[in-house]
Motif scaffolding. Structure first.
Motif, PDB file in Angstrom:
ATOM      1  N   UNK A 574       0.612  -1.004   0.024  1.00  0.00           N
ATOM      2  CA  UNK A 574       0.238  -0.393   0.204  1.00  0.00           C
ATOM      3  C   UNK A 574       0.616   1.188  -0.366  1.00  0.00           C
ATOM      4  N   UNK A 575       1.997   1.128   0.618  1.00  0.00           N
ATOM      5  CA  UNK A 575       2.278   2.410   1.011  1.00  0.00           C
ATOM      6  C   UNK A 575       3.228   2.414  -0.087  1.00  0.00           C
ATOM      7  N   UNK A 576       4.310   1.535  -0.869  1.00  0.00           N
ATOM      8  CA  UNK A 576       4.382   1.751  -1.733  1.00  0.00           C
ATOM      9  C   UNK A 576       3.935   1.932  -3.279  1.00  0.00           C
ATOM     10  N   UNK A 577       3.210   2.032  -3.331  1.00  0.00           N
ATOM     11  CA  UNK A 577       1.825   2.070  -3.885  1.00  0.00           C
ATOM     12  C   UNK A 577       1.244   3.532  -4.855  1.00  0.00           C
ATOM     13  N   UNK A 578       1.003   4.250  -3.016  1.00  0.00           N
ATOM     14  CA  UNK A 578       1.138   5.585  -2.627  1.00  0.00           C
ATOM     15  C   UNK A 578       1.636   6.395  -3.384  1.00  0.00           C
ATOM     16  N   UNK A 579       3.329   6.067  -2.935  1.00  0.00           N
ATOM     17  CA  UNK A 579       4.267   6.892  -2.626  1.00  0.00           C
ATOM     18  C   UNK A 579       4.596   7.118  -5.048  1.00  0.00           C
ATOM     19  N   UNK A 580       4.151   5.593  -5.461  1.00  0.00           N
ATOM     20  CA  UNK A 580       4.310   6.172  -6.816  1.00  0.00           C
ATOM     21  C   UNK A 580       3.501   6.374  -7.634  1.00  0.00           C
ATOM     22  N   UNK A 581       1.456   6.880  -6.685  1.00  0.00           N
ATOM     23  CA  UNK A 581       0.848   7.287  -7.995  1.00  0.00           C
ATOM     24  C   UNK A 581       0.916   8.577  -7.586  1.00  0.00           C
ATOM     25  N   UNK A 582       0.252   8.701  -8.255  1.00  0.00           N
ATOM     26  CA  UNK A 582      -0.565  10.511  -8.420  1.00  0.00           C
ATOM     27  C   UNK A 582      -1.132  10.861  -8.014  1.00  0.00           C
ATOM     28  N   UNK A 583      -1.772  10.181  -6.760  1.00  0.00           N
ATOM     29  CA  UNK A 583      -3.489  10.315  -6.390  1.00  0.00           C
ATOM     30  C   UNK A 583      -2.589  11.860  -4.492  1.00  0.00           C
ATOM     31  N   UNK A 584      -3.823  12.349  -4.660  1.00  0.00           N
ATOM     32  CA  UNK A 584      -3.628  13.203  -3.675  1.00  0.00           C
ATOM     33  C   UNK A 584      -4.075  12.437  -2.359  1.00  0.00           C
ATOM     34  N   UNK A 585      -2.640  14.206  -1.522  1.00  0.00           N
ATOM     35  CA  UNK A 585      -2.225  12.965  -0.411  1.00  0.00           C
ATOM     36  C   UNK A 585      -3.143  12.459   0.646  1.00  0.00           C
ATOM     37  N   UNK A 586      -4.923  12.942   0.562  1.00  0.00           N
ATOM     38  CA  UNK A 586      -5.315  12.716   1.927  1.00  0.00           C
ATOM     39  C   UNK A 586      -5.904  11.046   1.737  1.00  0.00           C
ATOM     40  N   UNK A 587      -5.887  10.713   0.298  1.00  0.00           N
ATOM     41  CA  UNK A 587      -6.190   9.155  -0.266  1.00  0.00           C
ATOM     42  C   UNK A 587      -5.669   8.189   0.890  1.00  0.00           C
ATOM     43  N   UNK A 588      -4.267   8.204   1.208  1.00  0.00           N
ATOM     44  CA  UNK A 588      -3.642   7.957   1.779  1.00  0.00           C
ATOM     45  C   UNK A 588      -4.536   6.854   2.809  1.00  0.00           C
ATOM     46  N   UNK A 589      -5.372   7.644   3.576  1.00  0.00           N
ATOM     47  CA  UNK A 589      -6.099   7.295   5.488  1.00  0.00           C
ATOM     48  C   UNK A 589      -7.265   6.294   4.787  1.00  0.00           C
ATOM     49  N   UNK A 590      -6.927   5.550   3.107  1.00  0.00           N
ATOM     50  CA  UNK A 590      -7.554   4.570   2.710  1.00  0.00           C
ATOM     51  C   UNK A 590      -6.935   3.050   3.662  1.00  0.00           C
ATOM     52  N   UNK A 591      -4.980   3.819   3.218  1.00  0.00           N
ATOM     53  CA  UNK A 591      -3.735   2.320   3.523  1.00  0.00           C
ATOM     54  C   UNK A 591      -4.057   1.688   4.577  1.00  0.00           C
ATOM     55  N   UNK A 592      -4.062   3.188   5.587  1.00  0.00           N
ATOM     56  CA  UNK A 592      -3.694   2.674   7.071  1.00  0.00           C
ATOM     57  C   UNK A 592      -4.599   1.425   7.598  1.00  0.00           C
ATOM     58  N   UNK A 593      -3.968   0.790   8.284  1.00  0.00           N
ATOM     59  CA  UNK A 593      -4.222  -0.456   9.114  1.00  0.00           C
ATOM     60  C   UNK A 593      -4.562  -0.364  11.058  1.00  0.00           C
ATOM     61  N   UNK A 594      -5.940  -0.122  11.110  1.00  0.00           N
ATOM     62  CA  UNK A 594      -6.173   0.472  12.974  1.00  0.00           C
ATOM     63  C   UNK A 594      -6.110  -0.687  13.682  1.00  0.00           C
ATOM     64  N   UNK A 595      -5.215  -0.570  14.664  1.00  0.00           N
ATOM     65  CA  UNK A 595      -4.821  -1.540  15.435  1.00  0.00           C
ATOM     66  C   UNK A 595      -6.405  -1.641  16.410  1.00  0.00           C
ATOM     67  N   UNK A 596      -6.046  -2.846  16.688  1.00  0.00           N
ATOM     68  CA  UNK A 596      -7.102  -3.405  17.640  1.00  0.00           C
ATOM     69  C   UNK A 596      -6.498  -3.109  18.781  1.00  0.00           C
ATOM     70  N   UNK A 597      -5.691  -3.150  19.216  1.00  0.00           N
ATOM     71  CA  UNK A 597      -5.021  -3.109  20.631  1.00  0.00           C
ATOM     72  C   UNK A 597      -5.352  -1.160  21.140  1.00  0.00           C
ATOM     73  N   UNK A 598      -5.525   0.041  20.023  1.00  0.00           N
ATOM     74  CA  UNK A 598      -5.003   0.393  20.826  1.00  0.00           C
ATOM     75  C   UNK A 598      -5.799   1.430  19.498  1.00  0.00           C
ATOM     76  N   UNK A 599      -5.682   2.975  19.585  1.00  0.00           N
ATOM     77  CA  UNK A 599      -6.545   4.015  18.902  1.00  0.00           C
ATOM     78  C   UNK A 599      -5.150   4.230  17.609  1.00  0.00           C
ATOM     79  N   UNK A 600      -4.228   3.079  17.502  1.00  0.00           N
ATOM     80  CA  UNK A 600      -2.828   4.126  16.685  1.00  0.00           C
ATOM     81  C   UNK A 600      -3.813   3.263  15.513  1.00  0.00           C
ATOM     82  N   UNK A 601      -2.338   3.855  13.774  1.00  0.00           N
ATOM     83  CA  UNK A 601      -3.242   3.536  13.225  1.00  0.00           C
ATOM     84  C   UNK A 601      -1.138   3.268  11.533  1.00  0.00           C
ATOM     85  N   UNK A 602      -1.472   2.445  11.369  1.00  0.00           N
ATOM     86  CA  UNK A 602      -0.160   2.117  11.462  1.00  0.00           C
ATOM     87  C   UNK A 602      -0.230   1.881   9.493  1.00  0.00           C
TER      88      UNK A 602
END
Length: 715
Positions: A574-602
Motif C-alpha cells: 500500500x505505501x509503495x503503491x501510494x508513493x508511486x502514484x499521483x493520488x492526492x495526499x489525503x487518499x493514504x487514509x484508505x491505506x492505513x491499518x487500524x490497531x486492534x489494541x489501541x486507537x493507533x493507525x499504521x
C-alpha cells in the motif's frame, strides 16, 4: 570515563558481557608469564647460621668482663656490617675462583646483543680489572647478611645457580669472616706487642747504662779506695778486671773483623788474622788453582775439574775458619763471664770496706738507679712475654652453629606463586581492559554513560523484558509491543511513557506551550539493525494512542520493513503503491491499518530493492505524505532504517520535529553512538531535538521493586 554509580549488578553485568575479553587477557598474561618464568635461571639460596659472642675471651685470664646490653647490641650490628665488607667478599671470590665463573662475568645487554647480531658493533671487550670489579659486585649482590631479630645470631645467605655453589659460598663467607675477625684480634695484640718491644728496648738500654755507670764508678774508684783502705785485694781485682776487659775487647774486635771477612769470602784477610798453618796451605792451593784457571780455556774439561777442586778447597777454608771462629767466640764468652765475676767480686769487696760518705752516697744512688732500671725492665719483659703468648691464644668472637647445606629446591623463581600471581594480575588486567572497553570503547551500559557519550540531557531507558506474561483475560502476550496495551501498569509501559514524556518535553522546547495546528513528527532510528527501534516505535505509537492522541506510525524502512511483524500482520504494497502514484495526499487514509489494541493507525511498508527505496524516501512524494499526515494526526511516528547502514533516516530527519535514537544496552558501541549522533546533527533541522533511549537495560526484580514498589503489577 564518566562518573557512574557502582554496584555489584553493573559490575557482574560488565564481567558477563566482556567475559571473552577478560579470558583472552588472562590467557595472554598467564601464557607470557609462564614462558618468561620457565626461561628464568633457577636461583638456589643457602644459609649459614653464625653466633656472635661479644664477651671478652682470654685463655690466660678466663674471667669474663662485664658488658651492657646496649654495647652488645651495637657490637652485633657492627659484625653484620663487617661480615659483608668488600675485603671479605674479595677473599671469598679469590678462594673459590669465582672471577672465572661465567655467572659472575659481565653479560652484554639486549642492545649490545642486537648490535652484535646485526654486526653494527663488535662484541664489547672487558679488561681483567673490569671483570674483577663486576665479579665482586655480582657476589656482593648474591650475599645477604642479616641479624635475627635482637638475638646474637646472624645469617649469611648466598644465592647461586646451583645448590652446591650456594652452600659453598655461604660456608666460605662465614669461614673467611671468622678468620678475618680472629686475624684482626691477633694483629691488634701484635701491634701492642710492637709498641711494648720498643719500650723494653729503651728500658734495657737504661738498665745497661745504669749498670755501666755503677761499674765504671766502682772501677774508677777502686784504686783510690785500695790506697785509702790499704786493701791490696781490691787493687789486685781491679788489675785483673782491667786485663780481662782489654782481652775481651781485643777478642771482640778480632771476631768482628773475621766474621766480616768470612761473610765476604775475603780468605786472605781470614788467613792473616787467624795465622793457622792449615789455613795458609789451603789459601796457597786456592791461589794456585785460580792462577791455573786464568791460564786455560774456559769451558774445557780441565777447567771444570779445576773448578770442582777449587770448590773443595773453599769448603775446606770455610770449615777451618768457622772452627777457629767458634773457638774465638768461646774465648770471648769466657772473658765476658770472667769479667762479670770479677766485677761482682770487686763490687762486693768495695762495698764491705770503709768508704767515705761522699763515695757511699754516690754508690748508693747509682746502685738504686740500677735496681729501679732492673725492676722496670723485668716488669716490661714479663708483660711482653704475656702479650706474645696471648697473641696466638686468641679466640674468634663468632662461630658457626649451623653450616649451609645444598638446598633441595630453588628459591627463585617460585613457579606456583608467580603463575598464581600472574593469574591474579591477568584477571585484574582483564577487568581493567574490560572496563576501559566498556566505558570508552565498548557498548553503552547506563543512561549516564549514554548522556556522556551523546551529549544530550534528554536520556531515558526501556528495561529488558525477559517474560511477557499474560493479559488480563489470561491469554499469553505474544510480543513486547502488545505488553504496553495489555498491561498498561507494567514497568515496560511506564518506561515507554517516560520516553513519551521526554519527547513531549522536546516538543515544548521547540513549539512552546501554545497548541499547533500540525502534528508532531517523530523519527525513530538507531545505529545498527537489531537494536529494537521498530519495537520502540510501535510501543511509543500505542502509548501515544492510549493517552488519547491521534497517532500514525509509518514504516519507512522500505528495505526491511518490520512493523507488520510486531503487529502480527503480513506486509503489503500500500505505501509503495501510494508513493508511486499521483493520488492526492489525503487518499493514504484508505491505506492505513487500524490497531486492534489501541486507537493507533499504521501505514505498513513492503520490500523495495536497491536504490528504489532511497529514491522513494528522499523524493518529494514522501515529503507530501508527511505534510498531509501532519494535518490529519496529532502524532506522526516514522520508523526508519539504521543510520549506520542506510541514509534514509538522514533524508527524513529534515522533515521531523524530534528524533528518537535507540541504543541497545551493551551492544551498540560508543563509537557507533557518536557517529550516529554526528550524522543526525549534520542532517537535521536546527530546531529538531534528539532524544536518546537506552533499550533493553537489564533490571533485577529487586531493583524493580525498589523503584516501583507496589504501584504497578509486574509482567
Amino acid at each position: 570515563m564518566h562518573e557512574q554509580e557502582f554496584n555489584l549488578r553493573s559490575f557482574l553485568g560488565t564481567v558477563r558481557r566482556q567475559a571473552g575479553l577478560i579470558l583472552a587477557v588472562l590467557v595472554v598474561v598467564v601464557g607470557a608469564s609462564s614462558v618468561a618464568i620457565l626461561s628464568l635461571t633457577p636461583i638456589y639460596r643457602a644459609t649459614t647460621l653464625v653466633l656472635v659472642d661479644p664477651s671478652e675471651k682470654n685463655l690466660l685470664n678466663p674471667t669474663n668482663g662485664s658488658s651492657s646490653a646496649a654495647s652488645d647490641n651495637a657490637r652485633v650490628e657492627s659484625e653484620v656490617s663487617i661480615a659483608q665488607a668488600e675485603t671479605i667478599v674479595e677473599e671469598v671470590l679469590d678462594r673459590l675462583k669465582l672471577a672465572e665463573d661465567p655467572a659472575y662475568q659481565p653479560q652484554p645487554g639486549l642492545r649490545e646483543r642486537i648490535a652484535t647480531l646485526l654486526r653494527i658493533a663488535p662484541p664489547e671487550e672487558y679488561t681483567t680489572e673490569e671483570r674483577r670489579i663486576h665479579a665482586v659486585g655480582a657476589l656482593q649482590n648474591a650475599i645477604t647478611v642479616e641479624r635475627q631479630g635482637l638475638t646474637y645470631l646472624i645469617t649469611i645467605s648466598a644465592n647461586a645457580n646451583t645448590p652446591e655453589k650456594a652452600a659453598r659460598i655461604a660456608n666460605t663467607m662465614a669461614d673467611v669472616y671468622i678468620r678475618a675477625q680472629l686475624q684482626s684480634k691477633i694483629n691488634g695484640v701484635l701491634s701492642g706487642r710492637n709498641i711494648l718491644e720498643d719500650r723494653v728496648t729503651e728500658t734495657r738500654a737504661g738498665l745497661v747504662k745504669a749498670e755501666r755507670a755503677f761499674n765504671d764508678f766502682i772501677i774508677s774508684s777502686a784504686r783510690t779506695i785500695a790506697e785509702q783502705s790499704g786493701r791490696t785485694d781490691i787493687d789486685q781485682l781491679r788489675v785483673e778486671l782491667e786485663d780481662v776487659v782489654a782481652q775481651r775487647e781485643q777478642a771482640g774486635e778480632e771476631l768482628t773483623v773475621l766474621e766480616t771477612a768470612l761473610a765476604s769470602q775475603d780468605w786472605a784477610q781470614v788467613v792473616q788474622n787467624l795465622d793457622n798453618g792449615t789455613l795458609r796451605e789451603l789459601e796457597r792451593q786456592r791461589q794456585q788453582i785460580q792462577q791455573q784457571l786464568s791460564d786455560i780455556v774456559d769451558g774445557s774439561e780441565q777447567a771444570e775439574a779445576l773448578r770442582a777442586e777449587l770448590v773443595g778447597v773453599i769448603d775446606g777454608l770455610s770449615a777451618q775458619a768457622n772452627a777457629q771462629l767458634e773457638q774465638l767466640r768461646a774465648e770471648v764468652a769466657a772473658n765476658r763471664a770472667l769479667e762479670t765475676d770479677l766485677q761482682l767480686q770487686l763490687r762486693s769487696s768495695i762495698l764491705t770496706s770503709d768508704l767515705p760518705p761522699e763515695v757511699l752516697a754516690t754508690m748508693y744512688e747509682l746502685q738504686q738507679n740500677a735496681e729501679i732500671a732492673r725492676t722496670q725492665y723485668q716488669q716490661m719483659l714479663v708483660r711482653l712475654r704475656d702479650i706474645e703468648a696471648q697473641a696466638y691464644l686468641q679466640l674468634a668472637d663468632s662461630r658457626v652453629v649451623s653450616e649451609a647445606t645444598p638446598p633441595t629446591s630453588a628459591s627463585f623463581p617460585n613457579t606456583r606463586f608467580l603463575i598464581g600471581l600472574a593469574a591474579i594480575v591477568g584477571t585484574i588486567a582483564g577487568l581493567i581492559v574490560a572496563f576501559v572497553r566498556e566505558q570508552l570503547i565498548g557498548g553503552v551500559t547506563s543512561t549516564e554513560q549514554l548522556g556522556g557519550v551523546s551529549g544530550f540531557h534528554a536520556i531515558t531507558s526501556i528495561p529488558l523484558q525477559r517474560r511477557l506474561g499474560r493479559s488480563e483475560d489470561g491469554k499469553p502476550i505474544r510480543s513486547i509491543a502488545e505488553l504496553v496495551a495489555k498491561q498498561p501498569y507494567s514497568t515496560l509501559a511506564e518506561a515507554v511513557r517516560r520516553v513519551m514524556i521526554s519527547v513531549d518535553q522536546a516538543l515544548r522546547r521547540i513549539r512552546g506551550n501554545e497548541p499547533s495546528g500540525e502534528a508532531a513528527i517523530i523519527l525513530v532510528t538507531s545505529a545498527n539493525a537489531g537494536e529494537g527501534k521498530t519495537t520502540a516505535a510501535v510501543t511509543l505509537a500505542r502509548t501515544y494512542a492510549i493517552s488519547g492522541r491521534k497517532t500514525l506510525l509509518i514504516d519507512a524502512d522500505l528495505r526491511r520493513p518490520s512493523v507488520h511483524r510486531e503487529l502480527g500482520l503480513t506486509a503489503n504494497d500500500n505505501l509503495a503503491n501510494y508513493l508511486a502514484s499521483n493520488a492526492s495526499g489525503d487518499t493514504f487514509r484508505d491505506l492505513v491499518h487500524a490497531d486492534t489494541l489501541s486507537s493507533a493507525e499504521f501505514l505498513l511498508g513492503s520490500n523495495l530493492i536497491g536504490s528504489a527505496a532511497g529514491q522513494v524516501v528522499s523524493g518529494e512524494r514522501f515529503g507530501k505524505l508527511l505534510s498531509s499526515a501532519a494535518h490529519q494526526y496529532d502524532i506522526v511516528i516514522v520508523d526508519t532504517p539504521p543510520v549506520g547502514a542506510i541514509v534514509d533516516a538522514l533524508y527524513l530527519s529534515q522533515h521531523v520535529d524530534v528524533i528518537v535514537n535507540v541504543v541497545r544496552f551493551g551492544t551498540t558501541s560508543q563509537r557507533e553512538v557518536r557517529a550516529t549522533i554526528r550524522e543526525l546533527l549534520e542532517a537535521k533541522q536546527d530546531t529538531t531535538e534528539i532524544v536518546a533511549v537506552l533499550n533493553a537495560e537489564p533490571q533485577s526484580r529487586a531493583e524493580a521493586r525498589r523503584r516501583f514498589g507496589g504501584y504497578y503489577a509486574q509482567a
